[in-house]
Design a protein around this motif. Structure first.
Motif, short mmCIF file in Angstrom:
data_model
loop_
_atom_site.label_atom_id
_atom_site.label_comp_id
_atom_site.label_asym_id
_atom_site.label_seq_id
_atom_site.Cartn_x
_atom_site.Cartn_y
_atom_site.Cartn_z
N ALA A 1 28.26 27.30 -83.13
CA ALA A 1 30.02 27.23 -82.94
C ALA A 1 30.00 26.32 -81.32
O ALA A 1 31.12 25.71 -81.65
N GLU B 1 22.12 23.18 -74.69
CA GLU B 1 21.41 23.32 -75.74
C GLU B 1 19.84 23.72 -75.05
O GLU B 1 19.50 22.87 -74.60
N ARG C 1 15.52 22.50 -85.70
CA ARG C 1 14.13 23.44 -85.59
C ARG C 1 14.54 24.20 -86.86
O ARG C 1 16.46 24.39 -87.26
N GLY D 1 20.91 32.83 -93.77
CA GLY D 1 20.57 33.00 -94.57
C GLY D 1 20.57 31.40 -95.78
O GLY D 1 20.90 31.16 -96.99
N PHE E 1 23.88 29.77 -96.02
CA PHE E 1 24.70 29.98 -97.23
C PHE E 1 26.14 30.39 -95.63
O PHE E 1 26.19 31.24 -95.01
N ASP F 1 28.50 34.06 -82.48
CA ASP F 1 27.54 35.46 -82.27
C ASP F 1 28.11 36.15 -80.89
O ASP F 1 27.93 37.00 -80.82
N MET G 1 27.88 32.47 -90.24
CA MET G 1 28.37 30.84 -90.19
C MET G 1 30.00 30.80 -90.08
O MET G 1 30.51 29.50 -89.34
C1 LIG Z 1 18.52 37.70 -91.07
C2 LIG Z 1 19.92 36.99 -90.78
C3 LIG Z 1 20.73 36.60 -91.57
C4 LIG Z 1 21.90 35.83 -91.61
N1 LIG Z 1 22.35 34.79 -92.86
C5 LIG Z 1 23.72 34.68 -92.42
C6 LIG Z 1 23.41 33.47 -93.91
O1 LIG Z 1 23.68 32.79 -94.84
N2 LIG Z 1 25.24 32.87 -93.53
C7 LIG Z 1 26.00 33.20 -92.50
O2 LIG Z 1 27.16 32.50 -92.79
N3 LIG Z 1 25.28 33.05 -91.50
C8 LIG Z 1 24.49 33.92 -91.32
N4 LIG Z 1 23.58 34.94 -89.84
C9 LIG Z 1 24.77 34.72 -89.29
C10 LIG Z 1 24.67 33.53 -88.05
O3 LIG Z 1 23.22 32.58 -88.53
C11 LIG Z 1 25.36 33.58 -86.76
O4 LIG Z 1 26.28 33.63 -86.84
C12 LIG Z 1 25.72 32.01 -86.16
O5 LIG Z 1 24.39 31.25 -86.47
C13 LIG Z 1 26.33 31.89 -85.26
O6 LIG Z 1 26.00 30.73 -84.92
P1 LIG Z 1 26.72 30.45 -82.84
O7 LIG Z 1 26.69 29.68 -82.75
O8 LIG Z 1 27.35 31.37 -82.58
O9 LIG Z 1 25.27 30.83 -82.56
P2 LIG Z 1 24.09 30.13 -82.86
O10 LIG Z 1 23.22 29.05 -83.85
O11 LIG Z 1 22.53 31.65 -82.67
O12 LIG Z 1 23.79 28.79 -81.65
C14 LIG Z 1 23.94 29.23 -80.05
C15 LIG Z 1 22.91 28.43 -79.41
O13 LIG Z 1 22.83 28.35 -77.93
C16 LIG Z 1 21.06 28.25 -77.42
N5 LIG Z 1 21.57 29.25 -75.77
C17 LIG Z 1 21.51 30.06 -76.21
N6 LIG Z 1 22.12 30.42 -74.73
C18 LIG Z 1 21.75 29.72 -74.29
C19 LIG Z 1 21.36 29.31 -72.86
N7 LIG Z 1 22.13 29.76 -71.58
N8 LIG Z 1 21.78 27.33 -72.48
C20 LIG Z 1 22.33 26.75 -73.46
N9 LIG Z 1 21.60 27.00 -74.78
C21 LIG Z 1 22.34 28.24 -75.01
C22 LIG Z 1 21.08 28.17 -78.58
O14 LIG Z 1 19.29 27.70 -78.11
C23 LIG Z 1 21.99 28.29 -79.96
O15 LIG Z 1 21.37 27.08 -80.25
C24 LIG Z 1 22.57 35.34 -90.28
C25 LIG Z 1 21.94 36.04 -89.67
C26 LIG Z 1 21.09 36.97 -89.60
C27 LIG Z 1 20.66 37.53 -87.92
#
Ligand SMILES: Cc1cc2nc3c(=O)[nH]c(=O)nc-3n(C[C@H](O)[C@H](O)[C@H](O)COP(=O)(O)OP(=O)(O)OC[C@H]3O[C@@H](n4cnc5c(N)ncnc54)[C@H](O)[C@@H]3O)c2cc1C
Length: 332
Positions: free
Chosen positions: A2, A21, A27, A32, A34, A238, A251
């Motif tokens: 996000a 980050e 990494r 999933g 997808f 998230d 995602m």
């Molecule tokens: C088992 C499982 C399967 C999934 N399968 C799918 C799928 O197939 N398709 C799909 O669309 N979604 C899937 N998801 C959900 C998807 O992975 C998340 O919704 C998505 O990654 C959310 O993105 P985000 O940017 O909010 O968080 P993230 O991708 O988790 O990124 C958050 C980032 O913030 C960083 N961070 C955290 N705290 C700090 C801080 N204090 N300071 C600096 N950096 C920090 C972390 O290192 C990380 O890089 C799945 C989730 C799970 C648990």
């Protein structure tokens, strides 16, 4: 994800952005891998499909559901999805962000206030802080030598579900599992991901070769809606709310939330709106965009953990393919 997408979108409008980050790219992540639903439009609008395809993103057009040894027919996905490892996806987006003039500080954890003006919280899942009966955790690995019937298969087991999707090299095997709080059960991670002997999942994976470096795990998942958001905090992805993973929509929601936040944040950066107003607008746009799919997917998620319902679900999908269209459209 996000944060990077929001950064790319704001850089496209010349807004200065710094991303803190905590980790490093590339990494592996528990995911999933997808991307389906409305998030695809966001990638398109930001001209990101081409760099992602150039780095191995694969189109997915079919899906199938399994419980034990029984499976649904192969069903078409109402809209094509994109499959790409997070290892590559996140690193590609990080490069794009830098290429568009963003400042990315890797290995830097934000520890300052999250209610400060101009700070957007995109820190991913919120750890479980409220006690519940179940401990939820996710496991992910890549595997080779796996034949699938569809681009994405979802296998239901008694205490979890495992998605297997085709990547340009091998497959992603990713599961969400639950365990009673304080239960002694400790199955090896490979055993949980390959499912019980005799199941279709086991048949798919028994001769596969897992890629050791790709294993990752995540625990303490809180799938309940957040209850303690500060009004002057801007949250996306998230960090705002997590949709049950079986929808493959997390995602997409991260991408959509970033897109919804772009206009208000640009206006704030130009001094055209106050910070609190921008935060409120982002929160209400996200609420409107996600409310229905969160309600539906949380209901379905609960039902998916009643094993007795698995055979009728598979039969329903086999007899009434329209049921699949209905479920897809209500959870995306
Ligand atoms: C088992 C499982 C399967 C999934 N399968 C799918 C799928 O197939 N398709 C799909 O669309 N979604 C899937 N998801 C959900 C998807 O992975 C998340 O919704 C998505 O990654 C959310 O993105 P985000 O940017 O909010 O968080 P993230 O991708 O988790 O990124 C958050 C980032 O913030 C960083 N961070 C955290 N705290 C700090 C801080 N204090 N300071 C600096 N950096 C920090 C972390 O290192 C990380 O890089 C799945 C989730 C799970 C648990």
């Amino acid at each position: 994800l996000a944060g990077l997408i929001l950064g790319i979108a704001l850089r496209q409008r010349d807004v200065p952005v710094t991303i803190w980050e905590a980790g490093h790219y590339p990494r592996h992540r528990v995911c999933g891998e997808f991307i389906c639903g409305r998030g695809m439009k966001v990638l398109n609008a930001l001209n990101l499909i081409e760099p992602l395809s150039g780095n191995g993103a694969r189109k997915a057009t079919t899906t199938a559901f399994f419980a034990g040894r029984n499976g649904s027919p192969v069903l078409p996905l109402p809209e094509a999805a994109l499959c790409l490892s997070r290892f590559t996806l996140d690193a590609t987006l990080a490069n794009e962000f830098r290429r568009r003039g963003g400042e990315l500080q890797e290995g830097k954890r934000w520890t300052d206030s999250t209610t400060r003006e101009g700070v957007v919280v995109a820190t991913g899942r919120r750890a479980q802080t409220r006690p519940g009966a179940w401990h939820w955790f996710g496991l992910k690995a890549h595997a080779r030598n796996v034949e699938l019937a569809a681009d994405l298969e979802l296998h239901l087991t008694s205490n979890g579900y495992v998605g297997v999707c085709k990547l340009s090299e091998g497959v992603n095997v990713c599961g969400l599992f639950r365990r009673r709080r304080n239960a002694a059960q400790r199955s090896p991670r490979e055993e949980m991901l390959v499912g019980p002997p005799g199941s279709a999942l086991f048949a798919r994976l028994e001769n596969s070769e897992f890629v050791p470096d790709s294993f990752c795990a995540i625990g303490g998942l809180d799938l309940r809606p957040p209850h303690d958001l500060a009004p002057s905090e801007c949250r996306i992805g998230d960090a705002l709310t997590m949709i049950p993973p079986f929808t493959g929509n997390g995602m997409s929601m991260a991408l959509e939330a970033a897109a919804l936040a772009t206009d208000p944040l640009e206006q704030w950066s130009l001094g055209q709106t106050a910070w609190a107003e921008a935060c409120q607008r982002i929160a209400s746009c996200c609420d409107e965009a996600f409310r229905r799919r969160l309600v539906w997917s949380n209901r379905l998620h609960t039902l998916m953990f009643f094993s007795l319902l698995h055979p009728p679900l598979i039969r329903t999908l086999a007899r009434w393919p329209r049921a699949w269209d209905f479920l897809f459209s209500h959870t995306r």
